[in-house]
Every structure is written in C-alpha cells, then in structure tokens.
Design a protein around this motif. Structure first.
Motif, PDB file in Angstrom:
ATOM      1  N   PRO A 108       0.839  -1.204   0.000  1.00 21.94           N
ATOM      2  CA  PRO A 108       0.000   0.000   0.000  1.00 21.94           C
ATOM      3  C   PRO A 108       0.873   1.253   0.000  1.00 21.94           C
ATOM      4  N   GLY A 109       0.402   2.273  -0.690  1.00 23.08           N
ATOM      5  CA  GLY A 109       1.160   3.518  -0.763  1.00 23.08           C
ATOM      6  C   GLY A 109       0.536   4.452  -1.770  1.00 23.08           C
ATOM      7  N   GLU A 110       1.356   5.253  -2.412  1.00 24.12           N
ATOM      8  CA  GLU A 110       0.847   6.253  -3.349  1.00 24.12           C
ATOM      9  C   GLU A 110       0.039   5.630  -4.478  1.00 24.12           C
ATOM     10  N   ASN A 111       0.491   4.477  -4.968  1.00 24.39           N
ATOM     11  CA  ASN A 111      -0.167   3.843  -6.118  1.00 24.39           C
ATOM     12  C   ASN A 111      -1.154   2.748  -5.737  1.00 24.39           C
ATOM     13  N   VAL A 112      -1.155   2.327  -4.487  1.00 27.86           N
ATOM     14  CA  VAL A 112      -1.972   1.169  -4.085  1.00 27.86           C
ATOM     15  C   VAL A 112      -2.815   1.524  -2.871  1.00 27.86           C
ATOM     16  N   CYS A 113      -4.110   1.287  -2.985  1.00 25.63           N
ATOM     17  CA  CYS A 113      -5.069   1.650  -1.938  1.00 25.63           C
ATOM     18  C   CYS A 113      -5.941   0.438  -1.619  1.00 25.63           C
ATOM     19  N   ILE A 114      -6.005   0.045  -0.347  1.00 30.82           N
ATOM     20  CA  ILE A 114      -6.844  -1.078   0.099  1.00 30.82           C
ATOM     21  C   ILE A 114      -7.915  -0.523   1.040  1.00 30.82           C
ATOM     22  N   HIS A 119     -17.029   1.822   4.038  1.00 27.54           N
ATOM     23  CA  HIS A 119     -16.451   2.991   4.697  1.00 27.54           C
ATOM     24  C   HIS A 119     -16.247   4.158   3.733  1.00 27.54           C
ATOM     25  N   VAL A 120     -16.815   4.033   2.525  1.00 29.26           N
ATOM     26  CA  VAL A 120     -16.673   5.106   1.527  1.00 29.26           C
ATOM     27  C   VAL A 120     -18.077   5.567   1.122  1.00 29.26           C
ATOM     28  N   PRO A 121     -18.755   6.304   2.018  1.00 28.99           N
ATOM     29  CA  PRO A 121     -20.155   6.683   1.746  1.00 28.99           C
ATOM     30  C   PRO A 121     -20.306   7.546   0.509  1.00 28.99           C
ATOM     31  N   GLU A 122     -19.302   8.357   0.190  1.00 25.89           N
ATOM     32  CA  GLU A 122     -19.389   9.217  -0.993  1.00 25.89           C
ATOM     33  C   GLU A 122     -19.539   8.377  -2.271  1.00 25.89           C
ATOM     34  N   ALA A 123     -18.835   7.258  -2.318  1.00 27.58           N
ATOM     35  CA  ALA A 123     -18.959   6.377  -3.489  1.00 27.58           C
ATOM     36  C   ALA A 123     -20.343   5.749  -3.545  1.00 27.58           C
ATOM     37  N   LYS A 336      -3.966   0.303  10.287  1.00 28.50           N
ATOM     38  CA  LYS A 336      -3.407   1.504   9.663  1.00 28.50           C
ATOM     39  C   LYS A 336      -3.556   1.450   8.137  1.00 28.50           C
ATOM     40  N   VAL A 337      -3.283   0.289   7.554  1.00 30.76           N
ATOM     41  CA  VAL A 337      -3.430   0.119   6.112  1.00 30.76           C
ATOM     42  C   VAL A 337      -4.868   0.404   5.694  1.00 30.76           C
ATOM     43  N   GLU A 343      -9.220   6.663   3.804  1.00 33.30           N
ATOM     44  CA  GLU A 343      -9.020   8.109   3.658  1.00 33.30           C
ATOM     45  C   GLU A 343      -8.753   8.479   2.195  1.00 33.30           C
ATOM     46  N   LYS A 344      -7.905   7.711   1.547  1.00 34.46           N
ATOM     47  CA  LYS A 344      -7.583   7.981   0.152  1.00 34.46           C
ATOM     48  C   LYS A 344      -8.794   7.742  -0.753  1.00 34.46           C
TER      49      LYS A 344
END
Length: 364
Positions: A108-114, A119-123, A336-337, A343-344
């Motif tokens: 996980p990092g700049e290019n990878v999001c898990i 938890h993503v109500p906007e989507a 944390k991941v 958040e991203k």
C-alpha cells in the motif's frame, strides 16, 4: 433455441471477442504507460484466501502494482450481505484479506489503496443515480442474477438483484478503466460500461465525459479446479488449500486430491482433467510446462505426482507464509493500512461526487 436466446448468445460472443482484443492491447501498453490506467480489483471478505485466488488474481495484482499502475483494491463487505449470513465475521475476514494481500507482496502507498467499500459513503451515493440508468430487463439478463433466481429456494433480495449496479459504483467512483476479470465476469463489467456510457450521454452533453468505459484485463491463468476434481476451487466446497495452511496441512490436503487409475502421468486436460489440474498447479510454482513435469514423473503414478505438488507448493509459498505469520502479530499495522486506504478512497470519491452533482444540477 428461441430467437431471443440466439441473439443473446451472439451478443455475448461479440462482447467476449472485443474484450479479448482490448485486453491484449492493454496488456501490451500497460508496461509502457502504467499511469494511463487505474485498476479496480478486490474480493468479498468471506474468509482467508486460497491458492486459487493467489494464482488466479493475487499474483497479477502484485505484478500490476509493481509496474506502477495505480491500483484500487476493494474489500466488498456490503456484498457479503447479499447472499451470506456471516456478517458476524466480516470485520475479522476483512483483516485476514489484508494480511493475505500484504503477505503476497501488495505494498500500500501512493499507487496502491486497500479499503472496504462500506467505509466510503461518498462512493455509495452514486448508487441511486446509477439505478436510474438501468432497466429491470438489464438486470434480469445478468447471468449471476439468473443463476441465483434458478437455484435459490428463497426470494432474491434486492441487494443481490442490484449487485451489478453496485459493482459499477465500485469501478466508476474512482474512474477505474481496467478491471482484471475472468470471462464469467464480463456481463457484470458490461453493465458498468453501459452505466458509464448512459451517464455521460445523458448528463455530460457538450462537455467532457465524467466516467471512462472500463475494459477487462482477462486472466491468462487457467481456472484452478478444486482438489476433488469436480468444480472450481472454493471454500464452500472444502476443496481448497489455504494460503495460511501449514506445510503439513498442505500435504494432507494434497494426499486426498483426486487423480485417476492410469499410473503413467500425462498432461491431457480433456481426458485426464484431475491429473492435468495438479500438473498445472506445479507448473505455476516452478515455471516448467505441465508436459515437462508429466514426462519427468512418468510411471511414478499419482503418489509421485502428489509428492511433487506438495514439495513445489510448500517451497513456493514458504516466504509468503513466513511473512503472513509476522503480519498476524501486527494488528495495528493492518488497521493503519485500512484507515489510510479509506481516507484515500473517500478523497477520490468526494471529488467524483462533486463532479456528478455539478452535471446533474444538484449543487446548492
């Protein structure tokens, strides 16, 4: 066969042919222009992953992310509610998935999001406008919906019925334009493509389209059969080898694998599917061809075939399993991941939602 069924089959053939053509084109380009793409992939949190997941999709996710392709890895926890009663295990299963991902080499990092999509109500706010862009007939034609209606003795719930629309939300909120799938998932992806096209045509007239039409990146790994030789590897059928299994557990499971009566080992997927399946798994571990492995085993029979598979699989998975054992001791890292991924994902979804509200004239 009715004219309607013939038309549907012809359309499905056309969709498959176009998907194969685009998949080959994307595969050739993605190593050269990785930032041009955003991959959306993921799993439902119904338990730990097995070697079918690993060879069928997880290794490819690692490959794509290492190439620098922006990769969104979705944990589809809402979708567990559509056909499972295991909601009491969703949280733990979500964390187990992350452990499997990291152990396999996902970073996980700049290019990878898990992230879990609950938890993503906007989507998820895209679900309502997207539902207005599909008809009941669109959903009725979806093979997954048809299969569930045919095999289930209880009424199909609306969550399962609209499952393809929720998948479209998962793909389009982040403007994913590549989705690694098998051929059986193409009808779901086609609905996402239709929704993107219909949204852009309806709301973005005269302007830039908001959503890309996502394309399939078709898996080149043959389907891995379960150890019983009767169906695709599946936790529910108990015919799997888990990534988290010990070497002894792996050996015991393989001893029970189905082969056939012919002692001389050959690679013949049509006449000897069970033997061919075990040879393919060895091949995935050692990078030898199944034919070469079969020739080496020769008259060693099923016993030598199973011993060869046990050694190859345990050797191949040893680093992953060692890393997995360490990750199990680090619950704060796993949390944390997930929190950073959420958040991203929310930031991406909020930006998309603002664009959607603008073109739908819903700003205040």
């Amino acid at each position: 066969m009715s004219d309607t069924n013939v038309e549907l089959e012809t359309n499905a053939d056309k969709i498959l042919a176009e998907a194969m053509r685009m998949s080959e084109k994307i595969e050739a380009d993605i190593a050269v222009n990785p930032k041009k793409y955003r991959v959306l992939t993921g799993d439902r949190p119904t338990g730990r992953l097995h070697i079918g997941h690993y060879f069928g999709s997880l290794k490819n996710r690692v490959r794509l992310s290492k190439l620098g392709v922006p990769t969104m890895i979705l944990i589809a926890d809402y979708q567990v509610l559509t056909d499972h009663d295991a909601f009491d295990k969703i949280s733990q299963n979500t964390k187990e998935l992350v452990i499997d991902y990291l152990a396999a080499g996902i970073e996980p990092g700049e290019n990878v999001c898990i992230y879990p999509h609950s938890h993503v109500p906007e989507a998820n706010q895209l679900m309502v406008p997207f539902l207005t862009l599909v008809t009941k007939s669109d959903l009725d034609r979806n093979p997954t919906v048809k299969d569930e209606m045919a095999k289930s003795s209880i009424p199909l719930n609306a969550g399962m019925y609209t499952y393809p629309v929720h998948q479209a939300v998962d793909i389009l909120f982040c403007k994913g334009n590549v989705v690694p799938v098998g051929k059986d998932q193409l009808p779901h992806l086609e609905i996402a493509r239709q929704i993107a096209r219909r949204f852009n045509n309806k709301f973005c007239k005269g302007g830039e389209p908001i959503f890309p039409e996502p394309h399939a990146l078709l898996s080149k790994t043959p389907m891995i059969m379960g150890l019983d030789g009767s169906a695709k590897m599946s936790k529910s059928l108990g015919n799997t080898i888990m990534l988290s299994a010990t070497e002894d557990e792996t050996a015991k499971a393989i001893k029970k694998a189905k082969t056939d009566q012919d002692r001389h080992i050959t690679y013949d997927p049509v006449k000897r599917p069970e033997v061919a399946n075990l040879l393919r798994i060895i091949s995935l571990c050692t990078d030898e061809t199944p034919e070469a492995i079969a020739e080496r085993i020769g008259d060693g029979g099923g016993g030598m075939l199973k011993n060869t598979l046990t050694e190859a699989l345990n050797e191949h998975l040893r680093p992953l399993r060692a890393k997995r054992a360490e990750l199990e001791k680090q619950p704060e890292l796993i949390r944390k991941v997930l929190n950073e991924g959420v958040e991203k994902a929310r930031a991406i979804a909020e930006k998309t939602l603002l664009e959607v509200r603008h073109v739908m004239n819903m700003e205040i």
